[in-house]
Motif scaffolding. Structure first.
Motif, short mmCIF file in Angstrom:
data_model
loop_
_atom_site.label_atom_id
_atom_site.label_comp_id
_atom_site.label_asym_id
_atom_site.label_seq_id
_atom_site.Cartn_x
_atom_site.Cartn_y
_atom_site.Cartn_z
N LEU A 131 0.83 -1.21 0.00
CA LEU A 131 0.00 0.00 0.00
C LEU A 131 0.86 1.26 0.00
CD1 LEU A 131 -2.89 -0.89 2.48
CD2 LEU A 131 -3.12 -0.37 0.05
N ALA A 132 1.93 1.25 0.78
CA ALA A 132 2.78 2.44 0.89
C ALA A 132 3.51 2.75 -0.41
CB ALA A 132 3.79 2.26 2.03
N ASN A 133 4.01 1.72 -1.09
CA ASN A 133 4.81 1.93 -2.30
C ASN A 133 3.98 2.05 -3.56
OD1 ASN A 133 7.20 1.84 -0.83
ND2 ASN A 133 7.40 -0.37 -1.06
N GLY A 134 2.77 1.53 -3.54
CA GLY A 134 1.91 1.61 -4.72
C GLY A 134 2.29 0.56 -5.76
N PRO A 135 1.50 0.49 -6.83
CA PRO A 135 1.69 -0.56 -7.83
C PRO A 135 2.78 -0.24 -8.85
CG PRO A 135 -0.15 0.80 -8.46
CD PRO A 135 0.33 1.33 -7.14
N VAL A 136 3.24 -1.29 -9.52
CA VAL A 136 4.06 -1.14 -10.72
C VAL A 136 3.09 -0.93 -11.87
CG1 VAL A 136 5.54 -2.36 -12.35
CG2 VAL A 136 5.98 -2.55 -9.91
N CYS A 137 3.36 0.09 -12.69
CA CYS A 137 2.47 0.35 -13.83
C CYS A 137 3.21 1.11 -14.92
CB CYS A 137 1.23 1.14 -13.38
SG CYS A 137 1.59 2.78 -12.71
N TYR A 138 2.57 1.18 -16.08
CA TYR A 138 3.08 1.97 -17.21
C TYR A 138 2.49 3.36 -17.01
CZ TYR A 138 4.31 2.99 -22.09
OH TYR A 138 4.85 3.52 -23.24
N TRP A 139 3.34 4.33 -16.67
CA TRP A 139 2.82 5.60 -16.19
C TRP A 139 3.53 6.81 -16.81
CZ3 TRP A 139 5.60 9.22 -13.14
CH2 TRP A 139 6.92 8.84 -12.84
N SER A 140 2.85 7.92 -16.68
CA SER A 140 3.44 9.22 -17.04
C SER A 140 2.70 10.29 -16.27
CB SER A 140 3.33 9.48 -18.55
OG SER A 140 1.97 9.68 -18.91
N ASN A 141 3.35 11.45 -16.08
CA ASN A 141 2.72 12.62 -15.45
C ASN A 141 3.34 13.87 -16.04
OD1 ASN A 141 5.18 13.09 -14.18
ND2 ASN A 141 4.55 12.23 -12.22
N PRO A 142 2.87 15.05 -15.68
CA PRO A 142 3.42 16.27 -16.27
C PRO A 142 4.93 16.42 -16.10
CG PRO A 142 1.38 16.75 -15.14
CD PRO A 142 1.71 15.33 -14.83
N ASP A 143 5.47 15.92 -15.00
CA ASP A 143 6.92 16.01 -14.78
C ASP A 143 7.68 14.93 -15.53
OD1 ASP A 143 6.54 18.15 -13.04
OD2 ASP A 143 6.23 16.80 -11.33
N ASN A 144 6.98 13.90 -15.91
CA ASN A 144 7.60 12.77 -16.61
C ASN A 144 6.69 12.38 -17.78
OD1 ASN A 144 9.62 10.59 -16.75
ND2 ASN A 144 7.88 9.27 -16.31
N PRO A 145 6.70 13.19 -18.87
CA PRO A 145 5.72 13.00 -19.95
C PRO A 145 5.92 11.75 -20.80
CG PRO A 145 7.27 14.75 -20.50
CD PRO A 145 7.58 14.34 -19.09
N ILE A 146 7.12 11.16 -20.75
CA ILE A 146 7.37 9.95 -21.55
C ILE A 146 6.97 8.73 -20.72
CG2 ILE A 146 9.11 8.56 -22.73
CD1 ILE A 146 10.72 11.17 -23.10
N PRO A 147 5.96 7.99 -21.16
CA PRO A 147 5.50 6.83 -20.38
C PRO A 147 6.59 5.78 -20.19
CG PRO A 147 3.91 7.39 -22.10
CD PRO A 147 5.15 8.17 -22.38
N GLN A 148 6.59 5.19 -19.01
CA GLN A 148 7.57 4.14 -18.71
C GLN A 148 6.99 3.22 -17.62
OE1 GLN A 148 11.06 5.85 -16.93
NE2 GLN A 148 9.89 7.13 -15.53
N TRP A 149 7.56 2.03 -17.53
CA TRP A 149 7.17 1.11 -16.47
C TRP A 149 7.92 1.46 -15.20
CZ3 TRP A 149 3.25 -2.24 -16.36
CH2 TRP A 149 2.67 -2.61 -17.57
N GLY A 150 7.23 1.45 -14.09
CA GLY A 150 7.87 1.76 -12.82
C GLY A 150 6.86 1.84 -11.68
#
Length: 199
Positions: free
Chosen positions: A112-131
């Motif tokens: 719960l604290a660390n959250g899931p592994v997923c293919y993600w992106s956000n405004p600070d990291n616009p290039i999607p990646q797994w993490g």
């Protein structure tokens, strides 16, 4: 209440909680209820949340609680355990259950604290990646549902992980309480003697 009858009262919920823990842990290997993420998961290129691989629900909340539950249930045969030795052994088995529950609870809390592994992106990291985008949030992401949308794949993986890890957390907490109660019950049965069918 007879210490043997009390053991039965404790054992039956432990069976159910152990089953729930095992099922939740297994389901966590299949985010979005798809097998592709598990099959693509490999070292250095994770697709499955790390805490799922700790097998807290299967080993800790499952096997390490199921074995004590069986022994505790056996001490309650016909609502009475006719010897103090059985109750004494149930203390040790219940202690194993407590350790297993704590292991399951720890793995779920970390998940719960660390959250899931997923293919993600956000405004600070616009290039999607797994993490693991929420690994450094100390669980703060749980109170901010707006950031859950950072995870693109698997779909709704945050809700999926939060629901199942929360279930594991509750199950492990109840297991620890029940096993601790059985340790006290076993101590009473060992010191004061168990009831008989005529009492």
């Amino acid at each position: 209440m007879c210490t043997g009858a009390c053991s039965k009262f404790i054992a039956i919920p432990l069976y159910i909680l152990a089953l729930v823990s095992i099922i939740c842990n297994i389901i966590l290997f299949f985010p979005d209820f798809k097998t592709e993420y598990a099959s693509e998961d490999k070292e250095g290129d994770a697709r499955i949340t790390q805490e799922v691989k700790y097998m807290g629900g299967v080993v800790g909340g499952g096997i390490m609680v199921l074995i004590p539950a069986i022994h505790i249930h056996l001490t309650s045969a016909k609502n009475c355990c006719s010897n103090r030795c059985g109750m004494f052994l149930s203390i040790g088995f219940a202690a194993v259950g407590v350790v297993g529950a704590i292991y399951s609870l720890s793995a779920a809390a970390l998940g719960l604290a660390n959250g899931p592994v997923c293919y993600w992106s956000n405004p600070d990291n616009p290039i999607p990646q797994w993490g693991t985008p929420f690994a450094n949030s100390s669980g703060d992401y749980l109170n901010d549902k707006d950031v859950w949308g950072w995870c693109i794949l698997p779909e709704k993986v945050v809700e999926f992980n939060v629901g199942l890890f929360s279930t594991l957390l509750v199950a492990a907490s109840l297991q620890a309480i029940l096993c601790t109660f059985q340790m006290v019950n076993g101590l009473f049965g060992c010191i004061c003697g168990t009831c008989t069918g005529n009492e």
